[in-house]
Structure formats: structure tokens, C-alpha cells
Enzyme design. Structure first.
Site: not given
Lengths: 255, 255
Positions: A35, A57, A171
């Protein structure tokens, strides 16, 4: 013979919060798919000669689709490699590790999972917030504010508010208004203490303490970075304004 | 000058699930007060010459009262020692770390906390159960079935049942009948999958898969050892009967 896939939690970012098992697995891997979160200090445990692929990402780039990550894990193992999938936090808490394990199962690939220090544990520790505390909270819920489509998950937020336990939202920074409204609708008082911890255990660690009634405004004013974790409940006040020394600075800009 | 107190999570028992930070702290400690759970392989990281005191609950012996542990932590630090309080799992999830931190604060002792792999993460990993999974669960609640008096905590169990998230219950084996009844009353169907994982990551690791309707009977028949963790929710079925290889045996004696 086929290789195998190890789904490994890298923890919250501080390289010392890797487990001994994760370090050993990185030292032995042939292929590492990682990641964006695990930084250089984590990746330095990878032996020279191993293939290393960033699949997280990153700003300005389209994310690598989960299906392509799964395919690459399987292809590596079928080629006989020891494949490590290095994930921020814990693979089985908002880490999509279950999907990767299913892909391995479908392909007949041996796999294992090594748990990691979830941000849900690391961020409260950095901010000196016990997630459970006698007489204050006998439960803690980890929840995400983004489902697979990006929307607020179809969870019964009002029921969650009524449980009486600590709520730890992943998040949630960009969706704090919706989360707070749903929890207020569920009966949590506006005075409920809230802590926001951003970049826990990373060099840019910061945060604030506020309340459920004013957290949306306070968070917007503070323009906190991500990743951020939001802790909601009376445990936020147990150790009051003190921060845990040694785990980085947590500023208390809020109420 | 006063020393300091480190509240350190030792993880679930497997010495490789210690964090690098915990290992380094053990190597540097002058005094270590440890729970019953961390075994010899964990304690071997303590430097020779350090004072080591077992304060955990042991069979046939009265537990050391929390107030006495707190006093010993403070006395050690006041004597200038680097004191490590080594706790099973994570200090801030059912670990009473908040109480020990408060004792340090009251005495003006510097303290820090190092998160650990909670059994709430390790046991599901050992049994190949993702705690969250897209389309199945977007929340997980860690709850204890014993409050400070030994009773079922005054939690809204019916509301908890309605959240729709995974439920992970600590110290629930002896009280599974009450927990199951409350969750059934809250609307969870009797067919809800349940996994019980005992002694996760330890040599005696075992467990079973059952359902909410029959778990009390199945657990009694199996006479599982403790510590045990109970995972309730549809995530238990995601990876079905497969266990995670490499993290010990989990037998599936139940339904």
C-alpha cells in the site's frame, strides 16, 4: 510447486509498530505488493533482490483496481514465489484482506494472514485515549464512513449511538457532518467528547479534541490531514488534555 | 530524576506478534510487571539484571489487586526506574491501561503506551475471519461479557444486535447463554454464524464454528479452554471452513 501469499498488516506507519513476524516475512519475500502507507523505513526490511510493487492509492494517479491486485498475488504464487501483500494497519479491519484471501482460495493458493496494529488501536494510543475504561465504556466499535461506492455505509447508526460504547470511525473526516448527525439522531448528546487524530504515529501526527456538536466545524477550521481517525465517546475525556508522551504530538486545538 | 512507565501490549501470546517497539522496551527495562499471558518466549527479551514481577491472575492464587499494581508502577518510576507494564493483547482494549495511566498521571510520572495486537485481531486472523468485509460488515464491535463486578456489562445488547456489524466478545465463554439470548432478543437470527477461538496463536489453539442459536450448547459440549474469543456475524462464513494456514489449528467441531 505453487508459492504462497502472506497478507501482512504493516501497522499505522511507525516502523517500530511492525510485528516481529512481519519483519521476518518481509526479509524472506520474493515479491512484495504494498500500500501507499508503509513508508521507506518499513520497506527497508525487504531483502535486496525481491520485486517490490506499489499498489496503493497515490495522489494524481488512478488506484490499482482490487481485481488486478488479486490477479497479481495469484500469478506470483503460481510462479512459485513467496508473495507478501503488505497492507496499512490490519488486513482484516477495513483492509480488504478477506477479498484477497478469497482470490487465493479460488486459485488454490496457500495463504496466511499476519495481524497488524490497526490505526483503530494506534491513533487512540497516540492521543492517550483508552478505548474501553471501567465505568465509562465496556465496548468499542470500529466503523468506516465510506462503503465500496464511497457512500456512508448502510449501518444502523442510531442503534450504534445507543450501544453506549466508544465509536471509532475510519475515513470519517470528509463525512463528519453526516456521521455526527446520525449519532445525534440516535441520542448521543452534543457534549459527547470527540477526538480526531490525523497521521497517527507518522511525522505529521496532529489532532484535536472537540465535541459531537461542534466537531464538523472544528475539523473544517483545523484542515487536518488524512488519514484521520475519529474517536467518539466519554473515554476521550478520561485522561483529559494529557497526551501520551513518546508517541508524537497531538495538539488540542478544539474545545 | 523520576523514571517512567511504559504500558506495553504483548499481543495474544505468539512471541512473533510482539511489535519491534515492545521488544526494544523489554530490552531496556529496569523493572517489568507482567500479566500471566505473555509466556517465556516473550519474557526472554527482558535483559538480565532487570527485576521481573508476575502480577497476572494465576490458578489457585488470589489476583494482585489493581491498586497494588498501580502503586508498584509508581514506586518503581519514583525510584528512577524504567518500568514496563507488559499486558496481554492491547493495553487500551479491555486491558485496564487507562487506570494505570491515571495512576501515573496522579503521581506526576511520565508514561507512554505501546499498542499491541489485541486478541480481538489475532483470534479472527487465526480462524481466517475478516472482521469487516465488503457487502457483509462495515463495522466491528469489541465487547466484554464481564464488567468490573463480574456481571454482564450494562450495555444495550439489543441495540448492538441491530447495528448490523460484526460482534467480537471477550471473556464470553462462561456467559455465552446470556450474550446469545440478548443478541437474539435484539433481532439477530438464530442462524447467525458464530466462531469461538480459544488460546489463539498459543500452542493449545482450538475452536469451533456454530450458530447463535446453538453456540451455548456446542461450546459446553466442546469444553473449550480459555482465553476464548467469540465472533458473531456473517463474516464468520466468508472464508467458510478454511482456516488460515500457519497460524495454528482451528478445529471446526460445530455446525
Amino acid at each position: 510447486p505453487p508459492g504462497e501469499v502472506w497478507l501482512i498488516g504493516a501497522g499505522p506507519g511507525d516502523p517500530e509498530l511492525l510485528t516481529v513476524k512481519a519483519v521476518r516475512a518481509l526479509e524472506q519475500a520474493d515479491l512484495v505488493l504494498h500500500d501507499a502507507l508503509p513508508g521507506r523505513a518499513v520497506l527497508q526490511h525487504i531483502r535486496s533482490g525481491a520485486e517490490v510493487v506499489a499498489v496503493g492509492k497515490r495522489k494524481g494517479a488512478a488506484p490499482v483496481p482490487q481485481a488486478r491486485i488479486n490477479a497479481r498475488l495469484v500469478a506470483g504464487a503460481l510462479a512459485g514465489k513467496r508473495v507478501v501483500r503488505l497492507k496499512g494497519g490490519d488486513p482484516f479491519i477495513f483492509g480488504r484482506g478477506g477479498e484477497e484471501a478469497l482470490a487465493c482460495e479460488a486459485a488454490g493458493i496457500p495463504w496466511r494472514v499476519v495481524p497488524g496494529i490497526s490505526a483503530g488501536l494506534a491513533a487512540p494510543a497516540a492521543a492517550a485515549i483508552p478505548l474501553t475504561h471501567r465505568g465509562t465504556a465496556s465496548a468499542v466499535t470500529f466503523v468506516t464512513a465510506h462503503d465500496e461506492t464511497g457512500a456512508l455505509p448502510a449501518l444502523d447508526w442510531e442503534a450504534l449511538a445507543r450501544t453506549g460504547g466508544t465509536i471509532t470511525a475510519f475515513m470519517a473526516l470528509s463525512r463528519l457532518d453526516e456521521v455526527a448527525l446520525r449519532l445525534l439522531a440516535g441520542g448521543l448528546p452534543p457534549t459527547t467528547p470527540v477526538a480526531i487524530v490525523a497521521c497517527a504515529t507518522l511525522p505529521g501526527e496532529t489532532g484535536l479534541r472537540t465535541t459531537l456538536g461542534t466537531c464538523t466545524l472544528d475539523a473544517r477550521r483545523a484542515a487536518l490531514p488524512t488519514p484521520a481517525l475519529v474517536v467518539i465517546g466519554n473515554v476521550v475525556g478520561v485522561l483529559a488534555e494529557r497526551r501520551a508522551p513518546g508517541l508524537g504530538e497531538v495538539q488540542h486545538a478544539g474545545a
